[in-house]
Design a protein around this motif. Structure first.
Motif, mmCIF file in Angstrom:
data_model
loop_
_atom_site.group_PDB
_atom_site.id
_atom_site.type_symbol
_atom_site.label_atom_id
_atom_site.label_comp_id
_atom_site.label_asym_id
_atom_site.label_seq_id
_atom_site.Cartn_x
_atom_site.Cartn_y
_atom_site.Cartn_z
ATOM 1 N N MET A 1 34.211 -39.749 54.360
ATOM 2 C CA MET A 1 33.955 -39.439 52.969
ATOM 3 C C MET A 1 32.571 -39.981 52.617
ATOM 4 N N ALA A 2 31.824 -39.170 51.902
ATOM 5 C CA ALA A 2 30.476 -39.564 51.503
ATOM 6 C C ALA A 2 30.326 -39.400 49.994
ATOM 7 N N THR A 3 29.497 -40.252 49.393
ATOM 8 C CA THR A 3 29.175 -40.090 47.980
ATOM 9 C C THR A 3 28.047 -39.077 47.880
ATOM 10 N N VAL A 4 28.264 -38.061 47.046
ATOM 11 C CA VAL A 4 27.346 -36.935 46.946
ATOM 12 C C VAL A 4 26.940 -36.752 45.493
ATOM 13 N N ARG A 5 25.720 -36.272 45.286
ATOM 14 C CA ARG A 5 25.262 -35.887 43.958
ATOM 15 C C ARG A 5 24.925 -34.408 43.984
ATOM 16 N N GLY A 6 25.362 -33.711 42.949
ATOM 17 C CA GLY A 6 25.073 -32.294 42.847
ATOM 18 C C GLY A 6 24.560 -31.958 41.463
ATOM 19 N N SER A 7 23.675 -30.991 41.386
ATOM 20 C CA SER A 7 23.073 -30.625 40.105
ATOM 21 C C SER A 7 23.725 -29.392 39.483
ATOM 22 N N GLN A 8 24.983 -29.141 39.812
ATOM 23 C CA GLN A 8 25.706 -28.017 39.231
ATOM 24 C C GLN A 8 25.727 -28.138 37.709
ATOM 25 N N GLU A 9 25.717 -26.997 37.037
ATOM 26 C CA GLU A 9 25.782 -27.017 35.576
ATOM 27 C C GLU A 9 27.187 -27.342 35.079
ATOM 28 N N VAL A 10 28.194 -26.943 35.836
ATOM 29 C CA VAL A 10 29.583 -27.219 35.454
ATOM 30 C C VAL A 10 30.201 -28.153 36.495
ATOM 31 N N THR A 20 33.845 -21.281 56.448
ATOM 32 C CA THR A 20 34.221 -22.100 57.606
ATOM 33 C C THR A 20 34.529 -23.546 57.252
ATOM 34 N N THR A 21 34.322 -23.931 55.990
ATOM 35 C CA THR A 21 34.449 -25.331 55.584
ATOM 36 C C THR A 21 35.265 -25.466 54.306
ATOM 37 N N VAL A 22 36.053 -26.537 54.239
ATOM 38 C CA VAL A 22 36.784 -26.887 53.022
ATOM 39 C C VAL A 22 36.170 -28.180 52.494
ATOM 40 N N TYR A 23 35.850 -28.197 51.208
ATOM 41 C CA TYR A 23 35.276 -29.372 50.568
ATOM 42 C C TYR A 23 36.328 -29.984 49.651
ATOM 43 N N GLU A 24 36.660 -31.247 49.887
ATOM 44 C CA GLU A 24 37.598 -31.977 49.040
ATOM 45 C C GLU A 24 36.802 -33.040 48.283
ATOM 46 N N ARG A 25 36.871 -32.987 46.947
ATOM 47 C CA ARG A 25 36.082 -33.901 46.115
ATOM 48 C C ARG A 25 37.004 -34.741 45.248
ATOM 49 N N LYS A 26 36.657 -36.027 45.141
ATOM 50 C CA LYS A 26 37.436 -36.965 44.325
ATOM 51 C C LYS A 26 36.492 -37.770 43.457
ATOM 52 N N ASN A 27 37.050 -38.357 42.394
ATOM 53 C CA ASN A 27 36.282 -39.229 41.490
ATOM 54 C C ASN A 27 35.014 -38.546 40.978
ATOM 55 N N ILE A 28 35.162 -37.317 40.532
ATOM 56 C CA ILE A 28 34.018 -36.559 40.019
ATOM 57 C C ILE A 28 33.650 -37.097 38.644
ATOM 58 N N ARG A 29 32.377 -37.465 38.484
ATOM 59 C CA ARG A 29 31.933 -38.012 37.203
ATOM 60 C C ARG A 29 30.540 -37.485 36.867
ATOM 61 N N ARG A 30 30.301 -37.313 35.598
ATOM 62 C CA ARG A 30 29.012 -36.838 35.091
ATOM 63 C C ARG A 30 28.005 -37.987 35.151
ATOM 64 N N VAL A 31 26.775 -37.691 35.558
ATOM 65 C CA VAL A 31 25.703 -38.681 35.621
ATOM 66 C C VAL A 31 24.512 -38.133 34.844
ATOM 67 N N ASP A 32 24.027 -38.911 33.895
ATOM 68 C CA ASP A 32 22.829 -38.573 33.134
ATOM 69 C C ASP A 32 21.934 -39.797 33.083
ATOM 70 N N GLU A 49 32.992 -36.853 48.593
ATOM 71 C CA GLU A 49 33.280 -35.553 49.199
ATOM 72 C C GLU A 49 33.595 -35.707 50.674
ATOM 73 N N THR A 50 34.634 -35.014 51.098
ATOM 74 C CA THR A 50 34.982 -34.923 52.506
ATOM 75 C C THR A 50 34.938 -33.452 52.892
ATOM 76 N N GLN A 51 34.306 -33.160 54.018
ATOM 77 C CA GLN A 51 34.227 -31.790 54.502
ATOM 78 C C GLN A 51 35.137 -31.644 55.711
ATOM 79 N N TYR A 52 35.879 -30.556 55.735
ATOM 80 C CA TYR A 52 36.767 -30.248 56.850
ATOM 81 C C TYR A 52 36.468 -28.843 57.347
ATOM 82 N N THR A 53 36.664 -28.614 58.639
ATOM 83 C CA THR A 53 36.686 -27.238 59.112
ATOM 84 C C THR A 53 37.998 -26.634 58.620
ATOM 85 N N ILE A 54 38.096 -25.328 58.646
ATOM 86 C CA ILE A 54 39.344 -24.682 58.218
ATOM 87 C C ILE A 54 40.516 -25.177 59.065
#
Length: 83
Positions: A1-10, A20-32, A49-54
């Motif tokens: 599991m890695a801590t990831v930052r994403g700039s998604q609007e939602v 080919t990949t499944v993304y499992e995300r936990k503890n999602i929080r907004r950062v400003d 985020e943890t990435q798994y193959t199918i």
């Protein structure tokens, strides 16, 4: 599991299936973060985020389902589910 930052609007999905990949995300929080003189502030999302193959996801999901069914059966029969 890695801590990831994403700039998604939602807010990102907790579970996302790619081709080919499944993304499992936990503890999602907004950062400003505010801008500083050294760098521009980050505005987006941070999550674990943890990435798994199918195939990996299917094996893990199958195990989770079996454990959940065993716990439910133990509850229904009056057991405590912990052996």
């Amino acid at each position: 599991m890695a801590t990831v930052r994403g700039s998604q609007e939602v807010k990102p999905l907790e579970l996302e299936f790619g081709k080919t990949t499944v993304y499992e995300r936990k503890n999602i929080r907004r950062v400003d973060e505010e801008d500083t003189e050294e760098k521009r502030g980050f505005h987006g999302w941070e999550y674990e985020e943890t990435q798994y193959t199918i195939a990996e996801w299917n094996r893990q999901d199958s195990l989770k389902n079996k454990l959940a069914i065993a716990e439910l059966a133990a509850l229904l029969t009056g057991g405590n589910g912990n052996g």
